[in-house]
Motif scaffolding. Structure first.
Motif, PDB file in Angstrom:
ATOM      1  N   TYR B  13       0.819  -1.216   0.000  1.00  0.00           N
ATOM      2  CA  TYR B  13       0.000   0.000   0.000  1.00  0.00           C
ATOM      3  C   TYR B  13       0.852   1.264   0.000  1.00  0.00           C
ATOM      4  O   TYR B  13       1.945   1.300   0.585  1.00  0.00           O
ATOM      5  CB  TYR B  13      -0.866   0.066   1.269  1.00  0.00           C
ATOM      6  N   TYR B  14       0.330   2.312  -0.659  1.00  0.00           N
ATOM      7  CA  TYR B  14       0.782   3.685  -0.405  1.00  0.00           C
ATOM      8  C   TYR B  14      -0.380   4.352   0.298  1.00  0.00           C
ATOM      9  O   TYR B  14      -1.355   4.747  -0.362  1.00  0.00           O
ATOM     10  CB  TYR B  14       1.089   4.414  -1.709  1.00  0.00           C
ATOM     11  N   GLY B  15      -0.307   4.500   1.602  1.00  0.00           N
ATOM     12  CA  GLY B  15      -1.455   5.019   2.340  1.00  0.00           C
ATOM     13  C   GLY B  15      -2.642   4.092   2.136  1.00  0.00           C
ATOM     14  O   GLY B  15      -2.576   2.903   2.434  1.00  0.00           O
ATOM     15  N   LYS B  16      -3.723   4.635   1.578  1.00  0.00           N
ATOM     16  CA  LYS B  16      -4.911   3.807   1.358  1.00  0.00           C
ATOM     17  C   LYS B  16      -4.873   3.102   0.003  1.00  0.00           C
ATOM     18  O   LYS B  16      -5.658   2.202  -0.265  1.00  0.00           O
ATOM     19  CB  LYS B  16      -6.177   4.679   1.419  1.00  0.00           C
ATOM     20  N   PHE B  17      -3.968   3.551  -0.864  1.00  0.00           N
ATOM     21  CA  PHE B  17      -3.939   3.032  -2.225  1.00  0.00           C
ATOM     22  C   PHE B  17      -3.212   1.684  -2.272  1.00  0.00           C
ATOM     23  O   PHE B  17      -2.030   1.576  -1.910  1.00  0.00           O
ATOM     24  CB  PHE B  17      -3.246   4.051  -3.138  1.00  0.00           C
ATOM     25  N   LEU B  18      -3.937   0.663  -2.687  1.00  0.00           N
ATOM     26  CA  LEU B  18      -3.344  -0.662  -2.834  1.00  0.00           C
ATOM     27  C   LEU B  18      -2.629  -0.705  -4.180  1.00  0.00           C
ATOM     28  O   LEU B  18      -3.257  -0.700  -5.237  1.00  0.00           O
ATOM     29  CB  LEU B  18      -4.437  -1.730  -2.775  1.00  0.00           C
ATOM     30  N   GLY B  37       7.072  -5.976 -17.120  1.00  0.00           N
ATOM     31  CA  GLY B  37       5.684  -5.527 -17.109  1.00  0.00           C
ATOM     32  C   GLY B  37       5.605  -4.056 -17.456  1.00  0.00           C
ATOM     33  O   GLY B  37       6.608  -3.345 -17.392  1.00  0.00           O
ATOM     34  N   PRO B  38       4.416  -3.581 -17.817  1.00  0.00           N
ATOM     35  CA  PRO B  38       4.263  -2.184 -18.214  1.00  0.00           C
ATOM     36  C   PRO B  38       4.518  -1.229 -17.047  1.00  0.00           C
ATOM     37  O   PRO B  38       4.468  -1.639 -15.884  1.00  0.00           O
ATOM     38  CB  PRO B  38       2.799  -2.101 -18.666  1.00  0.00           C
ATOM     39  N   SER B  39       4.775   0.039 -17.363  1.00  0.00           N
ATOM     40  CA  SER B  39       5.025   1.042 -16.319  1.00  0.00           C
ATOM     41  C   SER B  39       3.835   1.153 -15.376  1.00  0.00           C
ATOM     42  O   SER B  39       2.700   1.077 -15.820  1.00  0.00           O
ATOM     43  CB  SER B  39       5.240   2.410 -16.957  1.00  0.00           C
ATOM     44  N   GLY B  40       4.135   1.352 -14.121  1.00  0.00           N
ATOM     45  CA  GLY B  40       3.080   1.616 -13.156  1.00  0.00           C
ATOM     46  C   GLY B  40       2.393   0.373 -12.633  1.00  0.00           C
ATOM     47  O   GLY B  40       1.422   0.458 -11.898  1.00  0.00           O
ATOM     48  N   CYS B  41       2.924  -0.823 -12.997  1.00  0.00           N
ATOM     49  CA  CYS B  41       2.248  -2.034 -12.552  1.00  0.00           C
ATOM     50  C   CYS B  41       2.812  -2.511 -11.213  1.00  0.00           C
ATOM     51  O   CYS B  41       2.365  -3.517 -10.687  1.00  0.00           O
ATOM     52  CB  CYS B  41       2.358  -3.130 -13.595  1.00  0.00           C
ATOM     53  N   GLY B  42       3.781  -1.814 -10.668  1.00  0.00           N
ATOM     54  CA  GLY B  42       4.213  -2.120  -9.315  1.00  0.00           C
ATOM     55  C   GLY B  42       5.497  -2.914  -9.197  1.00  0.00           C
ATOM     56  O   GLY B  42       5.782  -3.474  -8.137  1.00  0.00           O
ATOM     57  N   LYS B  43       6.306  -2.961 -10.255  1.00  0.00           N
ATOM     58  CA  LYS B  43       7.559  -3.714 -10.180  1.00  0.00           C
ATOM     59  C   LYS B  43       8.506  -3.103  -9.145  1.00  0.00           C
ATOM     60  O   LYS B  43       9.042  -3.792  -8.286  1.00  0.00           O
ATOM     61  CB  LYS B  43       8.255  -3.741 -11.549  1.00  0.00           C
ATOM     62  N   SER B  44       8.687  -1.771  -9.249  1.00  0.00           N
ATOM     63  CA  SER B  44       9.582  -1.108  -8.290  1.00  0.00           C
ATOM     64  C   SER B  44       9.041  -1.244  -6.880  1.00  0.00           C
ATOM     65  O   SER B  44       9.786  -1.496  -5.927  1.00  0.00           O
ATOM     66  CB  SER B  44       9.733   0.366  -8.630  1.00  0.00           C
ATOM     67  N   THR B  45       7.752  -1.053  -6.764  1.00  0.00           N
ATOM     68  CA  THR B  45       7.123  -1.136  -5.442  1.00  0.00           C
ATOM     69  C   THR B  45       7.360  -2.504  -4.823  1.00  0.00           C
ATOM     70  O   THR B  45       7.736  -2.622  -3.650  1.00  0.00           O
ATOM     71  CB  THR B  45       5.613  -0.876  -5.576  1.00  0.00           C
ATOM     72  N   PHE B  46       7.178  -3.545  -5.632  1.00  0.00           N
ATOM     73  CA  PHE B  46       7.409  -4.899  -5.126  1.00  0.00           C
ATOM     74  C   PHE B  46       8.875  -5.096  -4.743  1.00  0.00           C
ATOM     75  O   PHE B  46       9.191  -5.611  -3.665  1.00  0.00           O
ATOM     76  CB  PHE B  46       6.995  -5.930  -6.180  1.00  0.00           C
ATOM     77  N   VAL B  56      10.016   3.395   3.920  1.00  0.00           N
ATOM     78  CA  VAL B  56      10.624   4.681   4.263  1.00  0.00           C
ATOM     79  C   VAL B  56       9.763   5.848   3.764  1.00  0.00           C
ATOM     80  O   VAL B  56       9.943   6.979   4.204  1.00  0.00           O
ATOM     81  CB  VAL B  56      12.078   4.837   3.740  1.00  0.00           C
ATOM     82  N   LEU B  57       8.847   5.581   2.842  1.00  0.00           N
ATOM     83  CA  LEU B  57       7.929   6.639   2.417  1.00  0.00           C
ATOM     84  C   LEU B  57       6.814   6.761   3.441  1.00  0.00           C
ATOM     85  O   LEU B  57       6.320   5.751   3.940  1.00  0.00           O
ATOM     86  CB  LEU B  57       7.334   6.305   1.047  1.00  0.00           C
ATOM     87  N   PRO B  58       6.401   7.985   3.761  1.00  0.00           N
ATOM     88  CA  PRO B  58       5.353   8.143   4.756  1.00  0.00           C
ATOM     89  C   PRO B  58       4.059   7.446   4.318  1.00  0.00           C
ATOM     90  O   PRO B  58       3.643   7.599   3.168  1.00  0.00           O
ATOM     91  CB  PRO B  58       5.136   9.658   4.842  1.00  0.00           C
TER      92      PRO B  58
HETATM   93  N1  ADP Z   1       5.685   7.355  -3.727  1.00  0.00           N
HETATM   94  C1  ADP Z   1       4.490   6.921  -4.175  1.00  0.00           C
HETATM   95  N2  ADP Z   1       3.351   7.367  -3.607  1.00  0.00           N
HETATM   96  C2  ADP Z   1       2.125   6.960  -4.067  1.00  0.00           C
HETATM   97  N3  ADP Z   1       1.961   6.098  -5.065  1.00  0.00           N
HETATM   98  C3  ADP Z   1       3.055   5.618  -5.684  1.00  0.00           C
HETATM   99  C4  ADP Z   1       4.369   6.003  -5.277  1.00  0.00           C
HETATM  100  N4  ADP Z   1       5.272   5.370  -6.059  1.00  0.00           N
HETATM  101  C5  ADP Z   1       4.543   4.631  -6.913  1.00  0.00           C
HETATM  102  N5  ADP Z   1       3.226   4.771  -6.690  1.00  0.00           N
HETATM  103  C6  ADP Z   1       2.128   4.099  -7.429  1.00  0.00           C
HETATM  104  O1  ADP Z   1       2.271   2.701  -7.295  1.00  0.00           O
HETATM  105  C7  ADP Z   1       2.017   2.063  -8.512  1.00  0.00           C
HETATM  106  C8  ADP Z   1       3.197   1.210  -8.915  1.00  0.00           C
HETATM  107  O2  ADP Z   1       4.291   2.049  -9.217  1.00  0.00           O
HETATM  108  P1  ADP Z   1       5.748   1.494  -9.485  1.00  0.00           P
HETATM  109  O3  ADP Z   1       6.055   0.419  -8.513  1.00  0.00           O
HETATM  110  O4  ADP Z   1       6.677   2.629  -9.550  1.00  0.00           O
HETATM  111  O5  ADP Z   1       5.571   0.859 -10.942  1.00  0.00           O
HETATM  112  P2  ADP Z   1       6.693   0.338 -11.940  1.00  0.00           P
HETATM  113  O6  ADP Z   1       7.994   0.322 -11.249  1.00  0.00           O
HETATM  114  O7  ADP Z   1       6.210  -1.016 -12.339  1.00  0.00           O
HETATM  115  O8  ADP Z   1       6.671   1.259 -13.104  1.00  0.00           O
HETATM  116  C9  ADP Z   1       1.669   3.155  -9.526  1.00  0.00           C
HETATM  117  O9  ADP Z   1       0.271   3.253  -9.602  1.00  0.00           O
HETATM  118  C10 ADP Z   1       2.251   4.401  -8.909  1.00  0.00           C
HETATM  119  O10 ADP Z   1       1.478   5.520  -9.268  1.00  0.00           O
END
Ligand code: ADP
Ligand code: MG
Lengths: 316, 259
Positions: B13-18, B37-46, B56-58
């Protein structure tokens, strides 16, 4: 551009400039030049007016010990009080800036930042009154304690001033006055540290404090130095607060807690100027020239320190 | 030494956003695992949730399990700082410390981990790490120069040297080549092949050929639409993903027939 121009024409003629650009460039240039003119004017005035004091026989200078004998203790007092202020204020200001930017919850941070900024808005005469009537008496017991326990250090040799209007008190008042400048600038640079570098440290397994030491402070170092120098500039030139607080009756001494203190240049000018005529005025102006030179030198030194390791500043 | 990672039912999650939902995957030691995978699908997040950099992000948090050799990295008694010491990370943009020399950049993590390293030992480790990142020959005569004086590709290898200097168990790389030219990219791909002998490597990449070249396993992330959470659609041996994927969406993405 007209269609008839050939390419070679274009490369030799000046590039077309829009009127807005020209007006802006002209205004900016004029503003820049006017600063230099004012600075040169001030310097010229000080030099011209100081000449009579420099050439006068030493017996005619107030105090009877020549110009150097007159200015030296004042210069010493100026530097000493500013140095105390800087030594006290810099670590405190940096700590406050770090707390605001990296530790405090957002709402506390905003409030605290606002309060610190507010300190800068208080007129210096108010600091002076506060120093004399509130801080100085409160410090006397501390000074007694310092004299008894740490009297072997020349700074605390005593005898303790009974009013508390000492060099150390002045240094502390000045420290509070310059605190907001240093902390505001440090805060700005700490906020500018790229997330990229902070995350680099965290990803290596740094704790928050280690991250601050690795990424934040080194990156902000030039800002901390710059802020300190601005603060130092204010401390060196501070007039009213020092004139009110410091009890002056001495020459050069490292003793910070006695009632026999050297004055400072700015405060001395403020105190003596109304009563002065003739050569006395020239002497005061000569001391002002000394202050001017010292302040310029301090700024140049700071610039040099900041630029010395510009490669490592993080600006590239 | 290289360790395996088992992720189960991870929601991020980022706050409430899954942002990422329901990831279950096993990452084998001594191999390269690619995430595409396409941009924004959560690879970095994972990726960032594996070494607990996500939090570390609030407001950022995760639910679920990430287990490394039997230890749940998100259990209450685990310090995220220790996790990050065991799982190194290389970022998308090269980020050597600009205020430090090349030498100090590599030594930075070592100095954190144990403060009393002898100068000679430290020299040794710095050299070994720089050799490990195939950078030693290019920088050995200017170790005292700032890290930012290097080219982009060299900076990225410096960051790899910094990460491997602390001997992590796992190395995470988030699009490490996306800011680099083809030659630097090849240098880093070669490096990955060498490093997987010693580390478990997880790499996010936008470059399908790169995933095919360097990885043993590939995971495909996708999302159904904006505002929807990203999911791990398919995880299989790289060969299978690129020749005969289980999912239609994977095939569409790989063949470029994508939304
Ligand atoms: N710091 C952040 N705060 C809120 N939402 C974020 C943040 N970073 C990424 N997101 C959201 O999380 C989702 C996955 O992003 P990200 O992991 O960067 O995708 P990818 O690396 O696959 O391009 C996206 O919808 C993005 O908008
Ligand atoms: Mg990404």
């Amino acid at each position: 551009m007209t269609a008839t121009r050939t390419p070679s024409d274009q490369s030799t003629s000046r590039p077309l400039r829009r009127p807005g650009d020209r007006i802006f460039a002209g205004t900016a240039k004029a503003a820049g030049i006017s600063i230099l003119v004012v600075l040169a004017g001030v310097a010229a005035f000080l030099v011209v007016e100081a000449v009579p004091a420099v050439t006068a026989p030493s017996g005619e200078i107030p105090g009877g010990e020549g110009l150097v004998g007159y200015i030296a203790p004042l210069l010493f007092g100026t530097l000493l009080s500013a140095a105390i202020a800087l030594v006290v204020a810099t670590p405190l200001a940096v700590a406050i800036a770090l707390f605001i930017t990296h530790y405090a919850p957002r709402r506390v941070a905003a409030g605290l930042g606002y309060v610190v900024d507010l300190l800068a808005a208080i007129p210096s005469i108010v600091y002076g009154f506060w120093g004399v009537y509130w801080l100085a008496p409160k410090l006397v017991p501390l000074f007694r304690w310092l004299e008894e326990n740490l009297g072997f250090i020349p700074f605390f040799a005593g005898p303790t001033s009974s009013t508390g209007r000492t060099m150390l008190t002045v240094g502390l008042v000045l420290a509070i006055m310059i605190l907001p400048i240093i902390s505001a600038i440090s805060r700005e640079v700490f906020l500018q540290v790229p997330t990229l570098h902070k995350e680099a440290a965290l990803a290596l397994g740094a704790t928050r404090w280690e991250m601050i030491r690795m990424a934040v402070i080194p990156y902000g170092k030039s800002g901390i130095i710059g802020g300190s120098m601005l603060g130092l500039g204010r401390a060196l030139g501070e007039t009213m607060a020092v004139a009110l607080v410091l009890s002056v009756s001495g020459g050069i001494t490292l003793n910070l807690i006695s009632s026999a203190n050297p004055g400072t240049i700015a405060a001395n000018v403020a105190l003596e100027f109304p009563e002065s005529t003739g050569l006395d005025v020239n002497t005061l102006i000569a001391s002002g020239l000394a202050l001017f030179v010292i302040t310029l030198a301090v700024n140049m030194l700071a610039r040099w320190v900041v630029n010395r390791r510009a490669d490592f500043s993080g600006a590239n | 030494m290289a360790k395996r990672i088992d992720v189960s039912d991870l929601d991020i999650y980022y706050g409430k956003f899954l942002a990422v939902q329901g990831v279950t995957v096993s990452i084998e030691p001594r191999s390269v695992t690619a995430l595409i995978g396409p941009s924004g699908c959560g690879k970095s997040t994972f990726l960032r949730s594996i070494n607990r950099m996500h939090e570390v992000l609030p407001g950022a948090r995760v639910e679920g399990k990430v287990v490394m050799d039997g230890q749940d990295l998100y259990s209450a008694d685990v310090d995220p700082v220790d996790v990050r010491r065991q799982i190194g990370m290389v970022f998308q943009r090269p980020n050597p410390f600009p205020t430090m020399s090349i030498y100090d950049n590599v030594a930075a993590g070592l100095r954190l981990n144990n403060k009393q390293t002898k100068k000679a030992d430290l020299d040794d480790l710095v050299e070994r790490s720089l050799r490990g990142a195939n950078l030693w020959n290019e920088v050995k005569d200017r170790l005292d120069r700032p890290g930012s004086s290097l080219s982009g590709g060299q900076q990225q290898r410096l960051c790899i040297a910094r990460a491997i200097a602390v001997e992590p168990d796992v190395l995470l790389m988030d699009e490490p080549c996306s800011a680099l030219d083809p030659i630097s990219t090849l240098a880093i791909e070669d490096l990955m092949t060498e490093l997987k002998e010693r580390f478990t490597i997880v790499i996010v990449t936008h470059n399908m050929q790169q995933a095919a070249r360097v990885s043993e396993s590939t995971g495909f992330f996708n999302l159904n639409g904006v505002g929807q959470p990203g999911r791990l659609i398919e995880f299989n041996p790289t060969e299978k993903i690129f020749s005969n994927p289980d999912e239609k969406a994977t095939e569409d993405y790989i063949s470029g027939r994508f939304g």
